[in-house]
Scaffold this motif. Sequence first.
Motif, PDB file in Angstrom:
ATOM      1  N   CYS A   1     -30.626  41.737  -6.544  1.00  0.00           N
ATOM      2  CA  CYS A   1     -31.011  41.468  -5.155  1.00  0.00           C
ATOM      3  C   CYS A   1     -32.456  40.963  -5.100  1.00  0.00           C
ATOM      4  O   CYS A   1     -32.752  39.987  -4.408  1.00  0.00           O
ATOM      5  CB  CYS A   1     -30.844  42.735  -4.314  1.00  0.00           C
ATOM      6  N   ILE A   2     -33.341  41.625  -5.813  1.00  0.00           N
ATOM      7  CA  ILE A   2     -34.751  41.219  -5.825  1.00  0.00           C
ATOM      8  C   ILE A   2     -34.900  39.821  -6.406  1.00  0.00           C
ATOM      9  O   ILE A   2     -35.644  38.978  -5.871  1.00  0.00           O
ATOM     10  CB  ILE A   2     -35.591  42.234  -6.621  1.00  0.00           C
ATOM     11  N   GLN A   3     -34.177  39.551  -7.476  1.00  0.00           N
ATOM     12  CA  GLN A   3     -34.245  38.221  -8.115  1.00  0.00           C
ATOM     13  C   GLN A   3     -33.806  37.135  -7.143  1.00  0.00           C
ATOM     14  O   GLN A   3     -34.463  36.090  -7.007  1.00  0.00           O
ATOM     15  CB  GLN A   3     -33.375  38.205  -9.359  1.00  0.00           C
TER      16      GLN A   3
ATOM     17  N   ASP B   1     -28.820  36.782   0.847  1.00  0.00           N
ATOM     18  CA  ASP B   1     -28.304  37.516   1.999  1.00  0.00           C
ATOM     19  C   ASP B   1     -26.925  38.097   1.705  1.00  0.00           C
ATOM     20  O   ASP B   1     -26.647  39.266   2.005  1.00  0.00           O
ATOM     21  CB  ASP B   1     -28.250  36.576   3.201  1.00  0.00           C
ATOM     22  N   ASP B   2     -26.062  37.294   1.099  1.00  0.00           N
ATOM     23  CA  ASP B   2     -24.696  37.738   0.816  1.00  0.00           C
ATOM     24  C   ASP B   2     -24.675  38.862  -0.215  1.00  0.00           C
ATOM     25  O   ASP B   2     -24.004  39.881  -0.024  1.00  0.00           O
ATOM     26  CB  ASP B   2     -23.849  36.563   0.318  1.00  0.00           C
ATOM     27  N   PHE B   3     -25.408  38.674  -1.315  1.00  0.00           N
ATOM     28  CA  PHE B   3     -25.365  39.684  -2.375  1.00  0.00           C
ATOM     29  C   PHE B   3     -26.009  40.991  -1.918  1.00  0.00           C
ATOM     30  O   PHE B   3     -25.433  42.075  -2.068  1.00  0.00           O
ATOM     31  CB  PHE B   3     -26.061  39.178  -3.643  1.00  0.00           C
TER      32      PHE B   3
ATOM     33  N   PHE C   1     -27.026  31.474  13.328  1.00  0.00           N
ATOM     34  CA  PHE C   1     -28.191  31.752  12.482  1.00  0.00           C
ATOM     35  C   PHE C   1     -27.783  31.881  11.021  1.00  0.00           C
ATOM     36  O   PHE C   1     -28.603  31.681  10.129  1.00  0.00           O
ATOM     37  CB  PHE C   1     -28.890  33.019  12.961  1.00  0.00           C
ATOM     38  N   GLY C   2     -26.506  32.216  10.792  1.00  0.00           N
ATOM     39  CA  GLY C   2     -26.025  32.295   9.420  1.00  0.00           C
ATOM     40  C   GLY C   2     -26.004  30.948   8.725  1.00  0.00           C
ATOM     41  O   GLY C   2     -26.122  30.875   7.495  1.00  0.00           O
ATOM     42  N   SER C   3     -25.870  29.873   9.496  1.00  0.00           N
ATOM     43  CA  SER C   3     -25.806  28.533   8.900  1.00  0.00           C
ATOM     44  C   SER C   3     -27.119  28.117   8.266  1.00  0.00           C
ATOM     45  O   SER C   3     -27.161  27.192   7.442  1.00  0.00           O
ATOM     46  CB  SER C   3     -25.388  27.499   9.956  1.00  0.00           C
ATOM     47  N   THR C   4     -28.217  28.777   8.630  1.00  0.00           N
ATOM     48  CA  THR C   4     -29.527  28.476   8.039  1.00  0.00           C
ATOM     49  C   THR C   4     -30.034  29.648   7.189  1.00  0.00           C
ATOM     50  O   THR C   4     -31.164  29.598   6.705  1.00  0.00           O
ATOM     51  CB  THR C   4     -30.571  28.178   9.133  1.00  0.00           C
ATOM     52  N   ALA C   5     -29.206  30.682   7.044  1.00  0.00           N
ATOM     53  CA  ALA C   5     -29.603  31.898   6.311  1.00  0.00           C
ATOM     54  C   ALA C   5     -30.925  32.435   6.850  1.00  0.00           C
ATOM     55  O   ALA C   5     -31.785  32.898   6.102  1.00  0.00           O
ATOM     56  CB  ALA C   5     -29.693  31.631   4.817  1.00  0.00           C
ATOM     57  N   ASP C   6     -31.068  32.401   8.158  1.00  0.00           N
ATOM     58  CA  ASP C   6     -32.323  32.789   8.793  1.00  0.00           C
ATOM     59  C   ASP C   6     -32.693  34.232   8.498  1.00  0.00           C
ATOM     60  O   ASP C   6     -33.874  34.562   8.328  1.00  0.00           O
ATOM     61  CB  ASP C   6     -32.207  32.570  10.305  1.00  0.00           C
TER      62      ASP C   6
ATOM     63  N   TYR D   1     -37.354  33.093  -1.282  1.00  0.00           N
ATOM     64  CA  TYR D   1     -38.724  32.941  -0.803  1.00  0.00           C
ATOM     65  C   TYR D   1     -39.418  31.749  -1.461  1.00  0.00           C
ATOM     66  O   TYR D   1     -40.207  31.035  -0.830  1.00  0.00           O
ATOM     67  CB  TYR D   1     -39.523  34.208  -1.089  1.00  0.00           C
ATOM     68  N   GLN D   2     -39.118  31.513  -2.736  1.00  0.00           N
ATOM     69  CA  GLN D   2     -39.783  30.441  -3.472  1.00  0.00           C
ATOM     70  C   GLN D   2     -39.293  29.059  -3.071  1.00  0.00           C
ATOM     71  O   GLN D   2     -40.086  28.140  -2.879  1.00  0.00           O
ATOM     72  CB  GLN D   2     -39.577  30.657  -4.979  1.00  0.00           C
ATOM     73  N   THR D   3     -37.977  28.893  -2.969  1.00  0.00           N
ATOM     74  CA  THR D   3     -37.422  27.563  -2.696  1.00  0.00           C
ATOM     75  C   THR D   3     -37.231  27.299  -1.210  1.00  0.00           C
ATOM     76  O   THR D   3     -37.328  26.158  -0.762  1.00  0.00           O
ATOM     77  CB  THR D   3     -36.074  27.383  -3.401  1.00  0.00           C
ATOM     78  N   GLY D   4     -36.909  28.345  -0.465  1.00  0.00           N
ATOM     79  CA  GLY D   4     -36.638  28.177   0.956  1.00  0.00           C
ATOM     80  C   GLY D   4     -35.337  27.465   1.256  1.00  0.00           C
ATOM     81  O   GLY D   4     -35.060  27.152   2.421  1.00  0.00           O
ATOM     82  N   SER D   5     -34.529  27.211   0.238  1.00  0.00           N
ATOM     83  CA  SER D   5     -33.285  26.469   0.469  1.00  0.00           C
ATOM     84  C   SER D   5     -32.254  27.371   1.133  1.00  0.00           C
ATOM     85  O   SER D   5     -32.192  28.584   0.881  1.00  0.00           O
ATOM     86  CB  SER D   5     -32.726  25.932  -0.849  1.00  0.00           C
ATOM     87  N   THR D   6     -31.428  26.773   1.969  1.00  0.00           N
ATOM     88  CA  THR D   6     -30.392  27.533   2.657  1.00  0.00           C
ATOM     89  C   THR D   6     -29.424  28.149   1.671  1.00  0.00           C
ATOM     90  O   THR D   6     -28.992  29.303   1.825  1.00  0.00           O
ATOM     91  CB  THR D   6     -29.638  26.632   3.648  1.00  0.00           C
ATOM     92  N   SER D   7     -29.107  27.419   0.628  1.00  0.00           N
ATOM     93  CA  SER D   7     -28.177  27.921  -0.386  1.00  0.00           C
ATOM     94  C   SER D   7     -28.732  29.161  -1.078  1.00  0.00           C
ATOM     95  O   SER D   7     -28.040  30.180  -1.212  1.00  0.00           O
ATOM     96  CB  SER D   7     -27.890  26.831  -1.420  1.00  0.00           C
ATOM     97  N   ASP D   8     -29.996  29.104  -1.499  1.00  0.00           N
ATOM     98  CA  ASP D   8     -30.598  30.237  -2.194  1.00  0.00           C
ATOM     99  C   ASP D   8     -30.740  31.444  -1.273  1.00  0.00           C
ATOM    100  O   ASP D   8     -30.512  32.590  -1.686  1.00  0.00           O
ATOM    101  CB  ASP D   8     -31.962  29.848  -2.761  1.00  0.00           C
TER     102      ASP D   8
END
Length: 453
Positions: A258-260, A278-280, A339-344, A266-273
């Motif tokens: 989870c921390i990883q 969020d999911d895990f 808001f889930g679509s942007t992993a806000d 936080y580093q990439t800011g990508s929605t996928s990351d």
Amino acid sequence: MKIKSLFSLLPLVGAAFALPSTIDTTTFVSKVNANNSLTFKQPKLCDDTVVQYSGYLNVGTNEHYFFWFFESRQNPDTAPLTIWLNGGPGCSSMIGLWQELGPCRVNDDGSQAVYNTEGSWNQVSNMLFFDQPSNVGFSYGADNVHSSDEAAPLAYNFIQTFFEAFPKYQKLPFHFFGESYGGHYIPAFADYVLKQNQALSSSSKQVKVNLESIGIGNGLTDPLVQYQYYEKMACDSSYGSVLSDSDCQQMNASLPQCIQLGKKCYQTGSTSDCSDADDFCGSNIEGVYQNSGLSYYDVRTSDSIPSTYIKFLNSASTRSAIGATQSYSECSNSAGGKFGSTADSARNFAPRVADLLNNGVRVLLYAGDADYICNWYGNYAWSSQLNFTGSADYQSQSLKPWTLGGKEVGQVQAGSSLTFVRVYEAGHEVPWYQPAAALQMFTNHIANKPITS
């Protein structure tokens, strides 16, 4: 995750428009932004001793935000103006108005509105509640909001139009308070206000917002830090463990990944990351708590706070009195789901809090210590790690007892312009559980006095 003569005390609306006493519905159109308008009534529900306005602020193209304003019972011309927002994302601020810190309660059978004598914050502040984004609570419209940052400009439009319509309140000290997902909303919205203030020119038609402070109750602000304290709250809090040893071990075993994932978000800011994090973390750490069978909002019980006010709000007479054109729902899955679509929810809003502190805005963080979902351990941890101009002063302090009426009701740590409060025996909605303590905390904060004074 609630006047002796009304018309004689009404402020001017706009430059030269006074409210006629022969009508109970008024429309104001902004002269600064023609797309913004306001339609309102002057109800007398809950607290008939103060000026009230309620209705809709149109803050963009097909974005209609419901609001309800109550003047302060004490010195409304000089008392501060406080905005309150509930979280979700997708939950109504009528929760705060009717269940927590607002003037409104319903009687035992839900048939009548009564005043919240024990804990209404309008005893010391003008209070403004609004439902956002669209389709939350009584609000309606297109709802093109998919993140806290997308919501911020609309909230700013709301504030500007309210001030233009009711200039009486423009110069008052301004405080931005919220709860739960308000840990995202309040830093995002207040920092946006700060940036707009800084960009104002002498010829600007916008109003400078006298932003003095923000307050966040049991908020989600720094998810990466806060995920690390779910196991602590569920398995080793002052209320004892509510999970089996195997569940606690599972949460601990999942924490490194989870921390990883959170760090990568936080580093990439990508929605996928951020979605991966969020999911895990949501499934393997936060969600394990469901095995307890207890409320996510209060580890001491499986019960929830009764929402008896909803039936009253949805009655035809109430809706007519407050100018609500839509039926009321407490939370909107459709609005929140966007808001889930942007992993806000996985994103870090602590830097916005730091920016506010660095620019002279005072910050109050408070947390009921029986809440699981945005627990006090996680909130205290991120406040202790926050890097801002006065962080050394804050971090050099420690939690100290807070007493009220001869009883210890919590703990407080304060340094520089940051204050953290742990509230004993309170769940997610602190003012519901501890109304007197919450009111005293708020009263001292807006007066810029130590919470413990």
